[in-house]
Motif scaffolding. Structure first.
Motif, PDB file in Angstrom:
ATOM      1  N   ALA A 147      -3.101  -2.427   9.802  1.00 56.88           N
ATOM      2  CA  ALA A 147      -1.864  -3.086   8.718  1.00 56.88           C
ATOM      3  C   ALA A 147      -2.414  -3.177   7.503  1.00 56.88           C
ATOM      4  O   ALA A 147      -1.329  -2.830   6.583  1.00 56.88           O
ATOM      5  CB  ALA A 147      -2.031  -4.678   9.383  1.00 56.88           C
ATOM      6  N   GLU A 148      -3.562  -3.453   6.989  1.00 57.76           N
ATOM      7  CA  GLU A 148      -3.935  -3.161   5.542  1.00 57.76           C
ATOM      8  C   GLU A 148      -3.553  -1.826   5.259  1.00 57.76           C
ATOM      9  O   GLU A 148      -3.328  -1.507   4.077  1.00 57.76           O
ATOM     10  CB  GLU A 148      -5.410  -3.573   5.271  1.00 57.76           C
ATOM     11  CG  GLU A 148      -5.925  -3.519   4.179  1.00 57.76           C
ATOM     12  CD  GLU A 148      -5.417  -4.661   3.022  1.00 57.76           C
ATOM     13  OE1 GLU A 148      -5.536  -4.425   1.945  1.00 57.76           O
ATOM     14  OE2 GLU A 148      -4.526  -5.372   3.669  1.00 57.76           O
ATOM     15  N   ALA A 149      -4.090  -0.776   5.894  1.00 56.70           N
ATOM     16  CA  ALA A 149      -4.021   0.488   5.399  1.00 56.70           C
ATOM     17  C   ALA A 149      -2.655   0.849   5.132  1.00 56.70           C
ATOM     18  O   ALA A 149      -2.161   1.236   4.169  1.00 56.70           O
ATOM     19  CB  ALA A 149      -4.485   1.636   6.505  1.00 56.70           C
ATOM     20  N   LEU A 150      -1.572   0.499   5.901  1.00 54.88           N
ATOM     21  CA  LEU A 150      -0.295   0.535   5.949  1.00 54.88           C
ATOM     22  C   LEU A 150       0.362   0.025   4.788  1.00 54.88           C
ATOM     23  O   LEU A 150       1.223   0.323   4.238  1.00 54.88           O
ATOM     24  CB  LEU A 150       0.336   0.311   7.307  1.00 54.88           C
ATOM     25  CG  LEU A 150      -0.059   1.185   8.644  1.00 54.88           C
ATOM     26  CD1 LEU A 150       1.054   0.596   9.890  1.00 54.88           C
ATOM     27  CD2 LEU A 150       0.551   2.603   8.233  1.00 54.88           C
ATOM     28  N   ALA A 151      -0.158  -1.369   4.709  1.00 53.08           N
ATOM     29  CA  ALA A 151       0.363  -2.040   3.459  1.00 53.08           C
ATOM     30  C   ALA A 151      -0.138  -1.552   2.128  1.00 53.08           C
ATOM     31  O   ALA A 151       0.851  -1.337   1.189  1.00 53.08           O
ATOM     32  CB  ALA A 151      -0.246  -3.635   3.724  1.00 53.08           C
ATOM     33  N   ALA A 152      -1.222  -0.927   2.092  1.00 55.23           N
ATOM     34  CA  ALA A 152      -1.626  -0.227   0.675  1.00 55.23           C
ATOM     35  C   ALA A 152      -0.990   0.830   0.424  1.00 55.23           C
ATOM     36  O   ALA A 152      -0.559   1.524  -0.669  1.00 55.23           O
ATOM     37  CB  ALA A 152      -3.104   0.075   0.862  1.00 55.23           C
ATOM     38  N   LEU A 153      -0.541   1.718   1.751  1.00 55.85           N
ATOM     39  CA  LEU A 153       0.396   2.917   1.484  1.00 55.85           C
ATOM     40  C   LEU A 153       1.806   2.587   1.420  1.00 55.85           C
ATOM     41  O   LEU A 153       2.489   3.305   0.603  1.00 55.85           O
ATOM     42  CB  LEU A 153       0.225   3.800   2.851  1.00 55.85           C
ATOM     43  CG  LEU A 153      -1.126   4.523   3.066  1.00 55.85           C
ATOM     44  CD1 LEU A 153      -1.199   5.004   4.536  1.00 55.85           C
ATOM     45  CD2 LEU A 153      -1.387   5.484   2.088  1.00 55.85           C
ATOM     46  N   ASP A 154       2.287   1.502   1.687  1.00 53.50           N
ATOM     47  CA  ASP A 154       3.640   1.031   1.769  1.00 53.50           C
ATOM     48  C   ASP A 154       4.428   1.969   2.758  1.00 53.50           C
ATOM     49  O   ASP A 154       5.468   2.327   2.637  1.00 53.50           O
ATOM     50  CB  ASP A 154       4.208   1.115   0.064  1.00 53.50           C
ATOM     51  CG  ASP A 154       5.649   0.344   0.121  1.00 53.50           C
ATOM     52  OD1 ASP A 154       5.873  -0.430   0.974  1.00 53.50           O
ATOM     53  OD2 ASP A 154       6.363   0.819  -0.726  1.00 53.50           O
ATOM     54  N   TRP A 155       3.872   2.004   3.735  1.00 54.57           N
ATOM     55  CA  TRP A 155       4.311   2.826   4.990  1.00 54.57           C
ATOM     56  C   TRP A 155       4.619   1.792   6.035  1.00 54.57           C
ATOM     57  O   TRP A 155       3.607   0.996   6.791  1.00 54.57           O
ATOM     58  CB  TRP A 155       3.499   3.638   5.696  1.00 54.57           C
ATOM     59  CG  TRP A 155       3.145   4.937   5.025  1.00 54.57           C
ATOM     60  CD1 TRP A 155       3.616   5.291   3.480  1.00 54.57           C
ATOM     61  CD2 TRP A 155       2.894   6.115   5.408  1.00 54.57           C
ATOM     62  NE1 TRP A 155       3.280   6.565   3.329  1.00 54.57           N
ATOM     63  CE2 TRP A 155       2.854   7.002   4.582  1.00 54.57           C
ATOM     64  CE3 TRP A 155       2.193   6.412   6.657  1.00 54.57           C
ATOM     65  CZ2 TRP A 155       2.320   8.583   4.833  1.00 54.57           C
ATOM     66  CZ3 TRP A 155       1.871   7.857   6.881  1.00 54.57           C
ATOM     67  CH2 TRP A 155       1.888   8.681   5.911  1.00 54.57           C
TER      68      TRP A 155
END
Length: 295
Positions: A147-155
């Protein structure tokens, strides 16, 4: 060491392309004897590529025949911000540079990740290098970390391809594999640099391997690399090897197959990485061309 000037002995080659304007550039120091860690980091920072390779005579553990023949080396890899345990594109670039100087054939690189055999062949007038990875593995990624990776990517999570589940994959370095459901999703990369960098440090990741499957054996790839001080890596051999292990482990491809990865297109530095899986060997082979970048 911030005032250190780059030595004329620093070579510049690109990997995974025979065009100096394509692929991923690497700095290469063929004799790094006597250089300190701080000096190698300073040279890598001044060169400014995603990684530079530093070679010395092997200290032990390399194939004795290759060592006696002058074809074995200890290799360390530095990005502008840190040392990495293994770098595939700098390995290919270095092997091509050595092939020009000592001829095609087998090489042995002792790296922080382990011993990496490399074979250089000549195809017409072009040199091609094939590295064999260390033993790979993959692991689950925690839901909170994903979830954090997707949030950082804005995906949005809905933009992921459910047929290619997220995993952390290793074949010399750790990479988080995320599959986009469309080429358009992969093409749009505008991420929170500091946020993704912090997560990657916490998970000990070198890059993210963002992929889109164009056909059963063809993928398009992008690789954010904020921990190295680089927004994006144009062609990533270590991540390609890790992705090969990921694809095989999840049964996405046959045990023995050849995958083609296109990377760097969205950066204007197109490159092609060939990933070979063998049924009788868990290690992954990654190959590509390379060429010197004119001064």
């Amino acid at each position: 060491m911030s005032s250190l000037r780059v030595s004329p002995d620093v070579l510049r080659y690109t990997a995974f392309s025979d065009d100096p304007e394509g692929g991923n550039p690497a700095g290469i120091v063929l004799d790094a004897t006597g250089l300190s860690d701080e000096e190698m980091l300073a040279i890598a920072a001044e060169v400014g590529y995603s990684e530079s390779a530093f070679l010395t005579a092997p200290s032990g553990g390399a194939d004795s025949g290759a060592s006696a023949a002058g074809r074995a080396y200890s290799v360390r890899y530095f990005s502008p911000k840190m040392e990495v345990p293994f770098c595939g594109h700098a390995t290919v670039a270095t092997a091509v540079a050595l092939g020009e100087r000592i001829g095609p054939g087998d090489l042995v690189f002792t790296t922080r990740a382990g011993i990496v055999p490399v074979t250089v062949t000549r195809e017409g007038g072009t040199l091609r290098a094939t590295l064999t990875s260390v033993e790979p593995h993959i692991e689950e990624v925690a839901a909170d970390d994903l979830a954090e990776a997707l949030a950082a990517l804005d995906w949005p999570a809905g933009d992921l391809d459910p047929a290619l589940p997220p995993r952390i994959a290793f074949a010399g370095a750790r990479h988080l594999v995320l599959a986009a459901a469309s080429r358009e999703r992969l093409a749009h990369l505008a991420y929170d640099f500091a946020r993704l960098e912090a997560l990657m440090h916490r998970l000990d990741l070198v890059t993210l391997e963002l992929v889109w499957r164009a056909s059963p054996e063809v993928f398009h790839v992008r690789a954010p690399f904020p921990v190295g001080g680089v927004v994006e890596d144009p062609a990533t051999g270590a991540a390609a090897a890790a992705f090969g292990a990921y694809a095989r482990e999840l049964g996405l491809v046959p045990e023995a197959t050849v995958l083609t990865l296109h990377q760097g297109e969205d950066m204007g530095r197109p490159g092609v990485l060939t990933v070979e899986l063998r049924a009788d060997d868990r290690r992954i082979r990654v190959s590509g061309t390379g060429t010197r970048i004119p001064a």
